[in-house]
Design an enzyme around this catalytic site. Structure first.
Site, PDB file in Angstrom:
ATOM      1  CG  HIS A  13      45.550  11.789   6.549  1.00 34.84           C
ATOM      2  ND1 HIS A  13      45.041  12.947   7.068  1.00 34.84           N
ATOM      3  CD2 HIS A  13      45.994  12.110   5.287  1.00 34.84           C
ATOM      4  CE1 HIS A  13      45.143  13.917   6.156  1.00 34.84           C
ATOM      5  NE2 HIS A  13      45.723  13.443   5.072  1.00 34.84           N
ATOM      6  CG  HIS A  47      49.378  14.441   2.766  1.00 29.74           C
ATOM      7  ND1 HIS A  47      48.354  14.460   3.673  1.00 29.74           N
ATOM      8  CD2 HIS A  47      50.525  14.638   3.473  1.00 29.74           C
ATOM      9  CE1 HIS A  47      48.846  14.665   4.886  1.00 29.74           C
ATOM     10  NE2 HIS A  47      50.159  14.773   4.798  1.00 29.74           N
ATOM     11  CD  GLU A  79      47.979  16.990  -0.813  1.00 34.23           C
ATOM     12  OE1 GLU A  79      47.531  15.882  -1.200  1.00 34.23           O
ATOM     13  OE2 GLU A  79      47.555  17.585   0.195  1.00 34.23           O
TER      14      GLU A  79
HETATM   15 ZN   LIG Z   1      46.314  14.336   3.315  1.00 33.01          ZN
END
Ligand SMILES: [Zn+2]
Length: 213
Positions: free
Chosen positions: A7, A100, A176
């Site tokens: 992002h 992430h 993640e």
């Molecule tokens: Zn993400």
């Protein structure tokens, strides 16, 4: 190696730009980029991924590893997911690691998982990416991070729908780190010491994979 902080802080301001469809591999398209998630108390994923990535970069540079980032600030837009993959390909990276944090609305869901492209679309997505994913999983577990309680198996989650992995021609994984909607993990992500712990584990995973530790 290429580090890809998920992002970007400017994405939310330009929805028409980041919603543009781009090639995502396997004949599909995806939005150029997304805003990412946030903790319940407003700590954004893009800030977490950028800070952790900078820490990983410092640690790897101390071991002589050349690190290229897919973005060098946290107040810009994008780049699009296909462009992020292209950066790894163009630099012929020995390893590509996307960072992430998840936003699972089940507050008790916790733990990390590591994704890789499956079924593989080229040789790099086969054994090299699986070995990178397992090595990264082992390093995070050795640092006492729990494997995901809600996704994948033993901390590994093969995926066919992630553009950055589908489009990579280099060994690539997506980490993640945890669930930002889990209060305990969100608190750790907010702390500099917590982000340093994630960074040390991820850097360790890269160093092990590259045979440097
Ligand atoms: Zn993400």
């Amino acid at each position: 190696m290429v580090l890809d902080p998920g992002h970007n802080g400017g994405n939310a301001a330009v929805p028409e730009e980041i919603n543009q469809p781009v090639p995502a591999g396997r004949g599909n398209t995806k939005p150029c980029n997304t805003t990412g998630t946030a903790s319940n108390d407003g700590y954004p994923e893009h800030a977490f991924t950028f800070d952790v990535s900078q820490r990983v970069r410092r640690l790897l540079q101390q071991h002589g590893v050349t690190v290229v980032m897919t973005r060098n600030s946290d107040d810009g837009v994008g780049p699009c997911v296909n462009r992020r993959a292209a950066i790894g390909n163009q630099h012929r990276a020995d390893a590509v690691v996307s960072i992430h944090a998840d936003g699972n609305t089940n507050a008790s869901a916790r733990g990390f998982h590591v994704s890789y492209s499956a079924p593989p679309l080229n040789a790099a997505q086969g054994q090299p990416s699986i070995r990178l994913a397992r090595t990264m999983r082992d390093a995070l577990q050795d640092a006492d991070f729990p494997v995901s309680s809600y996704l994948g198996s033993d901390g590994l989650a093969p995926r066919a729908d992630l553009a950055g992995l589908n489009l990579s021609r280099r060994p690539a994984v997506l980490v993640e780190c945890g669930n930002m909607r889990n209060p305990e993990e969100a608190a750790a992500m907010r702390r500099a010491s917590g982000r340093q712990a994630y960074a040390e584990a991820i850097a360790d995973g890269v160093l092990r994979y590259l045979g440097l530790s």
